[in-house]
Write a protein that holds these residues in place. Structure first.
Motif, PDB file in Angstrom:
ATOM      1  N   THR A  93       0.828  -1.206   0.000  1.00  0.00           N
ATOM      2  CA  THR A  93       0.000   0.000   0.000  1.00  0.00           C
ATOM      3  C   THR A  93       0.862   1.255   0.000  1.00  0.00           C
ATOM      4  O   THR A  93       1.979   1.262   0.508  1.00  0.00           O
ATOM      5  CB  THR A  93      -0.901   0.025   1.249  1.00  0.00           C
ATOM      6  N   GLY A  94       0.306   2.309  -0.569  1.00  0.00           N
ATOM      7  CA  GLY A  94       0.981   3.594  -0.552  1.00  0.00           C
ATOM      8  C   GLY A  94       2.284   3.596  -1.319  1.00  0.00           C
ATOM      9  O   GLY A  94       3.224   4.288  -0.942  1.00  0.00           O
ATOM     10  N   THR A  95       2.343   2.818  -2.387  1.00  0.00           N
ATOM     11  CA  THR A  95       3.547   2.752  -3.213  1.00  0.00           C
ATOM     12  C   THR A  95       3.188   3.275  -4.603  1.00  0.00           C
ATOM     13  O   THR A  95       2.132   3.873  -4.796  1.00  0.00           O
ATOM     14  CB  THR A  95       4.100   1.316  -3.285  1.00  0.00           C
ATOM     15  N   VAL A  96       4.036   3.034  -5.569  1.00  0.00           N
ATOM     16  CA  VAL A  96       3.787   3.500  -6.928  1.00  0.00           C
ATOM     17  C   VAL A  96       3.766   2.300  -7.878  1.00  0.00           C
ATOM     18  O   VAL A  96       4.424   2.283  -8.905  1.00  0.00           O
ATOM     19  CB  VAL A  96       4.857   4.537  -7.361  1.00  0.00           C
ATOM     20  N   LEU A  97       3.007   1.274  -7.502  1.00  0.00           N
ATOM     21  CA  LEU A  97       2.812   0.152  -8.417  1.00  0.00           C
ATOM     22  C   LEU A  97       1.722   0.527  -9.408  1.00  0.00           C
ATOM     23  O   LEU A  97       0.730   1.161  -9.039  1.00  0.00           O
ATOM     24  CB  LEU A  97       2.421  -1.116  -7.659  1.00  0.00           C
ATOM     25  N   TYR A  98       1.912   0.143 -10.646  1.00  0.00           N
ATOM     26  CA  TYR A  98       0.988   0.536 -11.697  1.00  0.00           C
ATOM     27  C   TYR A  98       0.705  -0.660 -12.595  1.00  0.00           C
ATOM     28  O   TYR A  98       1.243  -1.745 -12.398  1.00  0.00           O
ATOM     29  CB  TYR A  98       1.565   1.701 -12.517  1.00  0.00           C
ATOM     30  N   GLY A  99      -0.157  -0.460 -13.591  1.00  0.00           N
ATOM     31  CA  GLY A  99      -0.530  -1.537 -14.492  1.00  0.00           C
ATOM     32  C   GLY A  99      -1.694  -2.313 -13.924  1.00  0.00           C
ATOM     33  O   GLY A  99      -2.413  -1.841 -13.053  1.00  0.00           O
ATOM     34  N   SER A 100      -1.869  -3.516 -14.410  1.00  0.00           N
ATOM     35  CA  SER A 100      -3.004  -4.325 -13.970  1.00  0.00           C
ATOM     36  C   SER A 100      -2.617  -5.229 -12.799  1.00  0.00           C
ATOM     37  O   SER A 100      -1.454  -5.524 -12.580  1.00  0.00           O
ATOM     38  CB  SER A 100      -3.534  -5.169 -15.132  1.00  0.00           C
ATOM     39  N   ILE A 101      -3.625  -5.640 -12.073  1.00  0.00           N
ATOM     40  CA  ILE A 101      -3.443  -6.636 -11.014  1.00  0.00           C
ATOM     41  C   ILE A 101      -3.455  -8.000 -11.703  1.00  0.00           C
ATOM     42  O   ILE A 101      -4.407  -8.315 -12.426  1.00  0.00           O
ATOM     43  CB  ILE A 101      -4.562  -6.540  -9.962  1.00  0.00           C
ATOM     44  N   PRO A 102      -2.421  -8.809 -11.519  1.00  0.00           N
ATOM     45  CA  PRO A 102      -2.357 -10.097 -12.228  1.00  0.00           C
ATOM     46  C   PRO A 102      -3.506 -11.035 -11.860  1.00  0.00           C
ATOM     47  O   PRO A 102      -3.794 -11.243 -10.686  1.00  0.00           O
ATOM     48  CB  PRO A 102      -1.021 -10.693 -11.782  1.00  0.00           C
ATOM     49  N   SER A 103      -4.136 -11.596 -12.873  1.00  0.00           N
ATOM     50  CA  SER A 103      -5.226 -12.546 -12.622  1.00  0.00           C
ATOM     51  C   SER A 103      -4.714 -13.810 -11.938  1.00  0.00           C
ATOM     52  O   SER A 103      -5.470 -14.507 -11.267  1.00  0.00           O
ATOM     53  CB  SER A 103      -5.935 -12.903 -13.929  1.00  0.00           C
ATOM     54  N   SER A 104      -3.419 -14.095 -12.064  1.00  0.00           N
ATOM     55  CA  SER A 104      -2.850 -15.300 -11.448  1.00  0.00           C
ATOM     56  C   SER A 104      -2.942 -15.269  -9.926  1.00  0.00           C
ATOM     57  O   SER A 104      -2.863 -16.322  -9.286  1.00  0.00           O
ATOM     58  CB  SER A 104      -1.392 -15.467 -11.870  1.00  0.00           C
ATOM     59  N   LEU A 105      -3.152 -14.097  -9.324  1.00  0.00           N
ATOM     60  CA  LEU A 105      -3.319 -14.044  -7.863  1.00  0.00           C
ATOM     61  C   LEU A 105      -4.561 -14.800  -7.425  1.00  0.00           C
ATOM     62  O   LEU A 105      -4.679 -15.197  -6.272  1.00  0.00           O
ATOM     63  CB  LEU A 105      -3.371 -12.593  -7.373  1.00  0.00           C
ATOM     64  N   GLY A 106      -5.478 -15.033  -8.351  1.00  0.00           N
ATOM     65  CA  GLY A 106      -6.676 -15.805  -8.048  1.00  0.00           C
ATOM     66  C   GLY A 106      -6.388 -17.261  -7.713  1.00  0.00           C
ATOM     67  O   GLY A 106      -7.254 -17.976  -7.220  1.00  0.00           O
ATOM     68  N   SER A 107      -5.168 -17.713  -7.963  1.00  0.00           N
ATOM     69  CA  SER A 107      -4.799 -19.099  -7.642  1.00  0.00           C
ATOM     70  C   SER A 107      -4.264 -19.244  -6.218  1.00  0.00           C
ATOM     71  O   SER A 107      -3.946 -20.352  -5.791  1.00  0.00           O
ATOM     72  CB  SER A 107      -3.760 -19.610  -8.636  1.00  0.00           C
ATOM     73  N   LEU A 108      -4.159 -18.145  -5.486  1.00  0.00           N
ATOM     74  CA  LEU A 108      -3.637 -18.195  -4.108  1.00  0.00           C
ATOM     75  C   LEU A 108      -4.769 -18.578  -3.154  1.00  0.00           C
ATOM     76  O   LEU A 108      -5.367 -17.739  -2.485  1.00  0.00           O
ATOM     77  CB  LEU A 108      -3.020 -16.848  -3.722  1.00  0.00           C
ATOM     78  N   GLY A 109      -5.046 -19.854  -3.090  1.00  0.00           N
ATOM     79  CA  GLY A 109      -6.204 -20.375  -2.360  1.00  0.00           C
ATOM     80  C   GLY A 109      -6.232 -20.103  -0.875  1.00  0.00           C
ATOM     81  O   GLY A 109      -7.281 -20.194  -0.253  1.00  0.00           O
TER      82      GLY A 109
END
Length: 163
Positions: free
Chosen positions: A105-121
């Protein structure tokens, strides 16, 4: 010749990782390191990978990597906030299958959120607020059945609501 060898090793490593080969926590974090400037931020100098995308340092052994929490030798939490972190959120984080919390949080990350994070069960907490993420919110994150806290405010994300 060295360039071709590096490409072949990188390709084979990525292929093995994509097909479920076991990777160390440090190796899974190398994609994140490559996609950001974290090595340049004060306090994060131990976040380091070599040119082949691997490191001999284990983030779960002393000295622990800043912002990393481990349990039973597996990374279960990433917490990086209010820093000059700049770059994109790498899909390689999905290789950290024991993650229960991601708080960047509170950083300068940009672009899209990777859909692969949906695999983190096991993911219970996803705090990506106050960054510069854009694009569609990945529908794959709807499959995170353990997710209890989702903070995304302060980004430029679009959502598609389905009935």
């Amino acid at each position: 010749m060295l360039c071709i060898s590096f490409l072949v090793v990188s390709f084979l490593s990525a292929l093995a990782f994509a097909h479920g080969a076991s990777a160390s926590p440090a190796d899974a974090l190398c994609g994140f390191i490559a996609a950001t400037n974290i090595e340049q931020i004060s306090g994060y100098s131990q976040w380091s990978c070599n040119s082949s995308g691997y490191t001999n340092s284990d983030p779960c052994e002393q000295p622990l990597w800043a912002g990393v929490r481990c349990s039973d030798g597996q990374v279960d939490s990433l917490e990086i906030s209010q820093s000059n972190l700049n770059g994109t959120l790498a899909s390689s984080l999905s290789g950290l299958v024991s993650l229960t919390s991601i708080s960047i949080t509170g950083t300068v990350l940009y672009g899209s959120i990777p859909s692969s994070l949906g695999s983190l069960g096991q993911l219970e907490v996803l705090h990506l607020n106050t960054n510069l993420f854009t694009g569609l919110f990945p529908s794959s994150l709807g499959s995170l059945t353990e997710l209890q806290y989702l903070w995304l405010y302060g980004n430029l994300l679009n959502f598609v609501l389905r009935s």
